[in-house]
Design an enzyme around this catalytic site. Structure first.
Site, short mmCIF file in Angstrom:
data_model
loop_
_atom_site.label_atom_id
_atom_site.label_comp_id
_atom_site.label_asym_id
_atom_site.label_seq_id
_atom_site.Cartn_x
_atom_site.Cartn_y
_atom_site.Cartn_z
N HIS A 1 53.05 35.73 62.67
CA HIS A 1 53.09 37.06 62.04
C HIS A 1 53.15 36.99 60.51
O HIS A 1 53.76 36.09 59.95
CB HIS A 1 54.33 37.82 62.50
CG HIS A 1 54.38 38.04 63.97
ND1 HIS A 1 55.56 38.22 64.65
CD2 HIS A 1 53.42 38.09 64.92
CE1 HIS A 1 55.33 38.37 65.94
NE2 HIS A 1 54.03 38.31 66.14
N ASP B 1 51.37 40.11 70.67
CA ASP B 1 51.00 38.75 70.24
C ASP B 1 49.83 38.20 71.05
O ASP B 1 49.06 37.39 70.56
CB ASP B 1 52.21 37.82 70.33
CG ASP B 1 53.22 38.09 69.22
OD1 ASP B 1 52.93 38.97 68.37
OD2 ASP B 1 54.29 37.46 69.21
N TYR C 1 67.03 34.93 60.14
CA TYR C 1 66.29 34.77 58.89
C TYR C 1 66.46 36.00 58.02
O TYR C 1 66.61 37.11 58.52
CB TYR C 1 64.81 34.47 59.14
CG TYR C 1 64.03 35.51 59.90
CD1 TYR C 1 64.16 35.62 61.29
CD2 TYR C 1 63.17 36.37 59.27
CE1 TYR C 1 63.45 36.57 62.00
CE2 TYR C 1 62.44 37.32 59.96
CZ TYR C 1 62.59 37.41 61.33
OH TYR C 1 61.87 38.36 62.02
N LYS D 1 60.81 34.37 53.70
CA LYS D 1 61.82 34.28 54.78
C LYS D 1 62.67 33.02 54.63
O LYS D 1 62.13 31.94 54.47
CB LYS D 1 61.12 34.26 56.16
CG LYS D 1 60.36 35.55 56.44
CD LYS D 1 59.47 35.45 57.66
CE LYS D 1 58.65 36.72 57.82
NZ LYS D 1 57.60 36.59 58.84
#
Ligand SMILES: Cc1cn([C@H]2C[C@H](O)[C@@H](COP(=O)(O)OP(=O)(O)O[C@H]3O[C@H](C)C(=O)[C@H](O)[C@H]3O)O2)c(=O)[nH]c1=O
Length: 192
Positions: free
Chosen positions: A67, A179, A136, A76
């Site tokens: 992603h 996904d 994250y 991130k």
């Protein structure tokens, strides 16, 4: 307490993608670890501001990604809280010398390393242990209208997901419907 370097960064072949080693303070009660420290990160050349913390708990074989957000790109800072993951980053920055290449690494609770993933890269991960938790921080907010990515088994990337080593059969991989329908790298490039 004498100031010690609590963080150190290790470069990778993808510019701006770093492994970050952290100190884990162990004593008779257990552990203490700093996950992020603005001043200490600036001392290692990472001037970052985060706006969101995310937590993932995955079943073994659950694969999320690959992603990224095309607008409001997110940096991130990622680490494993429990278990083991295989983490994959794909460089999708057109001006980067590693454009269209991927970096994959096994991250574990035991080993404790973190990753800083720069903006402009797609990110994905598969849980390799029965208990698998991941956290994250992101440098921009979630904008689903700009969320896209690359399908996990893209032929050009040919990501070597460590399935066999962890007893995961390809048919056992758990994906979201979203996904399952991500574009290929070629389709992504064509729309970029
Ligand atoms: C990412 C995100 C999701 N959500 C909501 C939207 C859905 O209702 C639900 C699950 O979202 P999604 O299926 O997009 O989550 P993942 O597949 O785990 O996506 C994440 O997985 C890979 C590994 C990433 O690096 C991305 O940051 C992120 O895309 O959480 C939110 O409310 N805020 C958020 O920041």
């Amino acid at each position: 307490m004498k100031e010690i370097d609590k963080f150190s960064k290790i470069t990778t072949f993808i510019e701006g993608l770093y492994l970050i080693e952290i100190i884990n303070f162990k004593d008779q009660r257990g552990n203490f670890t700093e996950f992020y420290n603005k001043k200490e990160f600036e001392n290692i050349g990472l001037k970052l501001d985060f706006v969101q913390d995310n937590y993932i708990k995955s079943k073994k074989g659950a694969l999320r990604g690959l992603h990224l957000q095309t607008e409001h790109p997110q940096g991130k800072l990622a680490r494993v809280i429990k278990g083991i993951f295989y983490d994959v980053i794909v460089d999708l920055r057109e001006d980067s010398k590693s454009y269209g290449e991927y970096y994959g690494i096994i991250l574990s609770e035991e080993e404790g390393k973190m990753l800083y993933i720069p903006e402009g890269c797609a990110h994905g991960l598969i849980a390799l242990s029965d208990e698998a938790e991941f956290m994250y921080k992101t440098t921009d907010y979630y904008y689903p209208e700009y969320a896209t990515g690359i399908i996990w088994n893209d032929r050009d990337l040919a990501i070597d997901w460590p399935l066999e080593e962890y007893g995961i059969k390809e048919g056992e991989i758990i994906l979201s419907d979203k996904d399952k329908n991500l574009p290929t790298l070629q389709e992504y490039k064509a729309n970029d």
